[in-house]
Design a protein around this motif. Structure first.
Motif: not given
Lengths: 113, 113
Positions: A59-85
């Motif tokens: 996604g934008i701003k360096g975010f990504e998310a992974e869809f895991k059907r087996s876990q019914s999850s869609f977690n959002l991740r970012k490797p290095s957070v900035h204060w503006s997040d």
């Protein structure tokens, strides 16, 4: 009926640390999944969306998310957070034909210097 | 980047008064929505609008609410007789055909006193 659960009401991380925001959904069919961010006094900005295909979406701003059907999850991740997040993050699921978004209750992110 | 514009940003009204919240969706979008967020609660779907008619509405969207697209650009939400519990942030959103990632406006904060 679809539903979205964001288990963490509030998360605090230090600037530069990695981030993962959790989202679990309940929906009978293949879901359309979204993450939105809301800064104070602002509207909802779309970070990323998943419809089909590659389960890791960028996604934008360096975010990504992974869809895991087996876990019914869609977690959002970012490797290095900035204060503006620092903001509130909402996961949402789309009900397909009805075109209606169902939102989770949101996770408030605080970033420490 | 195209935006969804909402006016006013903040409105205070007395209980029982009528209010009209205004939205200018993105020009080539054909689907229009209203959502609301009561302070501290989830973002909730109110109504969707397509082809000059309501395509779906939630149980929140009772007879006190109405929507209209009076011309080619504006999309309005009217609350006929406001109640204290109508105090919330109201978001307008629009989407292109085939695009499930809505663009949200920055919201109108309605305060009923």
């Amino acid at each position: 009926a679809q539903s979205v659960t964001q288990p963490d009401i509030h998360i605090t991380v230090s600037e530069g640390a990695s981030l993962e925001l959790r989202c679990n959904y309940s929906y009978g069919a293949t879901p359309y999944l979204f993450w939105y961010v809301q800064s104070p006094g602002q509207g909802l900005q779309l970070l990323l969306k998943y419809f089909s295909g590659d389960t890791l979406v960028q996604g934008i701003k360096g975010f990504e998310a992974e869809f895991k059907r087996s876990q019914s999850s869609f977690n959002l991740r970012k490797p290095s957070v900035h204060w503006s997040d620092a903001a509130e993050y909402f996961c949402a699921v789309h009900s397909g034909s009805a075109r209606q978004l169902t939102f989770g209750s949101g996770t408030q992110l605080t970033v420490l210097p | 980047e195209p935006e969804v514009t909402q006016t006013p940003s903040h409105q205070v009204t007395q209980m029982g008064q009528e209010v009209i919240l205004r939205c200018v969706p993105i020009s080539n979008h054909l689907y229009f929505y209203w959502y609301r967020q009561i302070l501290g609660q989830k973002v909730e779907f109110l109504v969707s609008f397509y082809n000059n008619e309501i395509s779906e509405k939630s149980e929140i969207f009772d007879d006190q609410f109405s929507v209209e697209r009076p011309d080619g650009s504006n999309f309005t939400l009217k609350i006929r007789s406001t109640k204290l519990e109508d105090s919330a942030m109201y978001f307008c959103a629009s989407a292109r055909p085939g695009d499930y990632g809505y663009t949200f406006g920055s919201g109108t904060r309605l305060t009923v006193v």
